[in-house]
Design a protein around this motif. Sequence first.
Motif, PDB file in Angstrom:
ATOM      1  N   TRP A  71       0.950  29.807  20.818  1.00 28.03           N
ATOM      2  CA  TRP A  71       2.137  30.393  21.242  1.00 28.03           C
ATOM      3  C   TRP A  71       2.255  31.141  22.260  1.00 28.03           C
ATOM      4  O   TRP A  71       3.140  31.127  23.061  1.00 28.03           O
ATOM      5  N   LYS A  72       1.078  32.218  22.244  1.00 28.53           N
ATOM      6  CA  LYS A  72       1.031  32.944  23.691  1.00 28.53           C
ATOM      7  C   LYS A  72       0.907  32.163  24.859  1.00 28.53           C
ATOM      8  O   LYS A  72       1.396  32.259  25.946  1.00 28.53           O
ATOM      9  N   SER A  73      -0.023  31.114  24.680  1.00 31.44           N
ATOM     10  CA  SER A  73      -0.153  30.230  25.966  1.00 31.44           C
ATOM     11  C   SER A  73       1.056  29.329  26.351  1.00 31.44           C
ATOM     12  O   SER A  73       1.195  29.114  27.428  1.00 31.44           O
ATOM     13  N   LEU A  74       1.892  28.895  25.342  1.00 28.81           N
ATOM     14  CA  LEU A  74       3.204  28.143  25.061  1.00 28.81           C
ATOM     15  C   LEU A  74       3.987  28.925  26.152  1.00 28.81           C
ATOM     16  O   LEU A  74       4.629  28.568  26.887  1.00 28.81           O
ATOM     17  N   LYS A  75       4.285  30.242  25.641  1.00 21.27           N
ATOM     18  CA  LYS A  75       5.333  31.249  26.235  1.00 21.27           C
ATOM     19  C   LYS A  75       5.038  31.458  27.759  1.00 21.27           C
ATOM     20  O   LYS A  75       5.913  31.782  28.513  1.00 21.27           O
ATOM     21  N   GLU A  76       3.546  31.340  28.139  1.00 21.01           N
ATOM     22  CA  GLU A  76       3.275  31.758  29.425  1.00 21.01           C
ATOM     23  C   GLU A  76       3.456  30.122  30.261  1.00 21.01           C
ATOM     24  O   GLU A  76       2.943  30.267  31.437  1.00 21.01           O
ATOM     25  N   GLY A  77       3.886  29.208  29.673  1.00 22.53           N
ATOM     26  CA  GLY A  77       4.076  28.019  30.235  1.00 22.53           C
ATOM     27  C   GLY A  77       2.940  26.799  30.543  1.00 22.53           C
ATOM     28  O   GLY A  77       2.983  25.830  31.198  1.00 22.53           O
ATOM     29  N   ASP A  78       1.928  27.129  29.429  1.00 17.04           N
ATOM     30  CA  ASP A  78       0.971  26.260  29.494  1.00 17.04           C
ATOM     31  C   ASP A  78       1.537  24.710  28.595  1.00 17.04           C
ATOM     32  O   ASP A  78       1.734  24.889  27.512  1.00 17.04           O
ATOM     33  N   GLU A  79       1.481  23.541  29.304  1.00 15.03           N
ATOM     34  CA  GLU A  79       1.839  22.395  28.648  1.00 15.03           C
ATOM     35  C   GLU A  79       0.926  21.980  27.724  1.00 15.03           C
ATOM     36  O   GLU A  79       1.471  21.371  26.714  1.00 15.03           O
ATOM     37  N   ASN A  80      -0.363  22.228  27.982  1.00 16.49           N
ATOM     38  CA  ASN A  80      -1.297  21.556  26.915  1.00 16.49           C
ATOM     39  C   ASN A  80      -1.051  22.392  25.706  1.00 16.49           C
ATOM     40  O   ASN A  80      -1.323  21.815  24.429  1.00 16.49           O
ATOM     41  N   ALA A  81      -0.832  23.783  25.745  1.00 19.17           N
ATOM     42  CA  ALA A  81      -0.441  24.557  24.482  1.00 19.17           C
ATOM     43  C   ALA A  81       0.952  23.964  23.642  1.00 19.17           C
ATOM     44  O   ALA A  81       0.918  23.861  22.293  1.00 19.17           O
ATOM     45  N   PHE A  82       1.765  23.477  24.419  1.00 19.90           N
ATOM     46  CA  PHE A  82       2.710  22.839  23.923  1.00 19.90           C
ATOM     47  C   PHE A  82       2.453  21.725  23.200  1.00 19.90           C
ATOM     48  O   PHE A  82       3.047  21.351  22.020  1.00 19.90           O
ATOM     49  N   SER A  83       1.795  20.728  23.723  1.00 14.85           N
ATOM     50  CA  SER A  83       1.229  19.472  23.289  1.00 14.85           C
ATOM     51  C   SER A  83       0.418  19.756  21.935  1.00 14.85           C
ATOM     52  O   SER A  83       0.590  19.148  21.256  1.00 14.85           O
ATOM     53  N   ILE A  84      -0.348  20.816  21.965  1.00 16.93           N
ATOM     54  CA  ILE A  84      -1.259  20.996  20.923  1.00 16.93           C
ATOM     55  C   ILE A  84      -0.403  21.448  19.744  1.00 16.93           C
ATOM     56  O   ILE A  84      -0.616  21.023  18.628  1.00 16.93           O
ATOM     57  N   LEU A  85       0.544  22.378  19.974  1.00 12.61           N
ATOM     58  CA  LEU A  85       1.746  22.632  18.797  1.00 12.61           C
ATOM     59  C   LEU A  85       2.301  21.648  18.195  1.00 12.61           C
ATOM     60  O   LEU A  85       2.475  21.590  17.094  1.00 12.61           O
ATOM     61  N   PHE A  86       2.920  20.895  19.170  1.00 12.43           N
ATOM     62  CA  PHE A  86       3.557  19.621  18.699  1.00 12.43           C
ATOM     63  C   PHE A  86       2.790  18.876  17.793  1.00 12.43           C
ATOM     64  O   PHE A  86       3.059  18.511  16.513  1.00 12.43           O
ATOM     65  N   LYS A  87       1.556  18.366  18.170  1.00 15.03           N
ATOM     66  CA  LYS A  87       0.717  17.664  17.649  1.00 15.03           C
ATOM     67  C   LYS A  87       0.197  18.259  16.464  1.00 15.03           C
ATOM     68  O   LYS A  87      -0.184  17.634  14.989  1.00 15.03           O
ATOM     69  N   LYS A  88      -0.036  19.313  16.183  1.00 16.37           N
ATOM     70  CA  LYS A  88      -0.507  20.129  15.014  1.00 16.37           C
ATOM     71  C   LYS A  88       0.503  20.155  13.917  1.00 16.37           C
ATOM     72  O   LYS A  88       0.104  20.054  12.392  1.00 16.37           O
ATOM     73  N   HIS A  89       1.910  20.357  14.257  1.00 18.61           N
ATOM     74  CA  HIS A  89       2.810  20.645  13.400  1.00 18.61           C
ATOM     75  C   HIS A  89       3.737  19.595  12.876  1.00 18.61           C
ATOM     76  O   HIS A  89       4.493  19.460  11.943  1.00 18.61           O
ATOM     77  N   TYR A  90       3.745  18.668  13.857  1.00 22.45           N
ATOM     78  CA  TYR A  90       4.713  17.443  13.840  1.00 22.45           C
ATOM     79  C   TYR A  90       4.630  16.658  12.124  1.00 22.45           C
ATOM     80  O   TYR A  90       5.629  16.310  11.725  1.00 22.45           O
ATOM     81  N   PRO A  91       3.577  16.465  12.069  1.00 19.88           N
ATOM     82  CA  PRO A  91       3.396  15.688  10.554  1.00 19.88           C
ATOM     83  C   PRO A  91       4.215  16.377   9.476  1.00 19.88           C
ATOM     84  O   PRO A  91       4.868  15.617   8.775  1.00 19.88           O
ATOM     85  N   HIS A  92       3.853  17.661   9.366  1.00 16.66           N
ATOM     86  CA  HIS A  92       4.417  18.531   7.933  1.00 16.66           C
ATOM     87  C   HIS A  92       5.938  18.483   8.160  1.00 16.66           C
ATOM     88  O   HIS A  92       6.582  18.973   7.453  1.00 16.66           O
ATOM     89  N   LEU A  93       6.392  18.682   9.606  1.00 18.31           N
ATOM     90  CA  LEU A  93       7.720  18.939   9.962  1.00 18.31           C
ATOM     91  C   LEU A  93       8.619  17.682   9.490  1.00 18.31           C
ATOM     92  O   LEU A  93       9.707  17.974   9.020  1.00 18.31           O
ATOM     93  N   VAL A  94       7.786  16.705   9.915  1.00 16.48           N
ATOM     94  CA  VAL A  94       8.438  15.191   9.453  1.00 16.48           C
ATOM     95  C   VAL A  94       8.701  15.066   7.880  1.00 16.48           C
ATOM     96  O   VAL A  94       9.767  14.574   7.633  1.00 16.48           O
ATOM     97  N   ARG A  95       7.629  15.459   7.172  1.00 12.92           N
ATOM     98  CA  ARG A  95       7.653  15.389   5.869  1.00 12.92           C
ATOM     99  C   ARG A  95       8.671  16.131   5.066  1.00 12.92           C
ATOM    100  O   ARG A  95       9.328  15.853   4.421  1.00 12.92           O
ATOM    101  N   TYR A  96       8.773  17.389   6.003  1.00 15.85           N
ATOM    102  CA  TYR A  96       9.856  18.309   5.222  1.00 15.85           C
ATOM    103  C   TYR A  96      11.115  17.917   5.632  1.00 15.85           C
ATOM    104  O   TYR A  96      12.090  18.037   4.990  1.00 15.85           O
TER     105      TYR A  96
END
Length: 203
Positions: free
Chosen positions: A17-42
Motif C-alpha cells: 500500500w505504501k509503495s502504491l501510494k508512492e506511485g510504484d506500478e509493480n506494487a499496484f500489480s501485486i495488490l491486484f493479483k493478490k486480492h482479485y480472486p477473493h474479491l471476485v468470489r465476494y
Amino acid sequence: MEKLKLHTETLDDSKIWKSLKEGDENAFSILFKKHYPHLVRYGNSFIPFPEKVQDCIQDVFTDIWIYREKLADNVVVKAYLLSCVRKRIRRLQVRDRIFSLSSPIETLPFLFDFSIEHNLIADETTTIKVSHLNQLINDLPSRQKEALYLRYTQELSVDQIADTLDINYQSANNLLHRALLSIRREWRTNVPLITLLFSFFFK
C-alpha cells in the motif's frame, strides 16, 4: 523510492500500500493479483453477472491508482477492498437498468455456498456431520451468512465487518452472535465437535 518486486506475493499489505501510494506500478500489480480472486468470489455472492462484478473490481482499482495520493496511510487493505467492491456493486445496482427492478443490496441473497472438501475427510460419520453443518450455515439469513463469511473466510475483525457492511459495531457483533447461536441451537451433537469443525471449515 525502492520498487517492490512483482514475484514477492508474500509481501505485507501495508508495504504494498505504501509503495502504491508512492506511485510504484509493480506494487499496484501485486495488490491486484493478490486480492482479485477473493474479491471476485465476494462480488459474485451478490449478483449472478460475473462480467459486471469484474468491471466493478477493475473500477475500484482504477480509482485507487488515480487517487492514490489521497488515500489514507493506515488502511486494512483487504477490508478496504471488500468494502469498496460492495459499495461499487450497490452503486451499479442503482445506476444500471439491469437491476432497476431488484431489491437493495442489503436485501439481496448472499449466494456464496460454504462447503468443506469431503475428500479431505476420511471418516464417513464426520463427513455426514460436516454436510449437515454446511446446510445449517447456508440456510442462515443472508446478512448473517455474509458476516460469517467476512469473519471466518476473510478473517476480518468485527470492526472491519461493520465498516464493510456499513453498520455499527454492535450490529455486526449481533449478526455474528445470532448466526452462531442459530447453528448451535440446531446442531445435535457436542460442542467440542462443532468447535473442531469450525476450525477446520474456516482455516
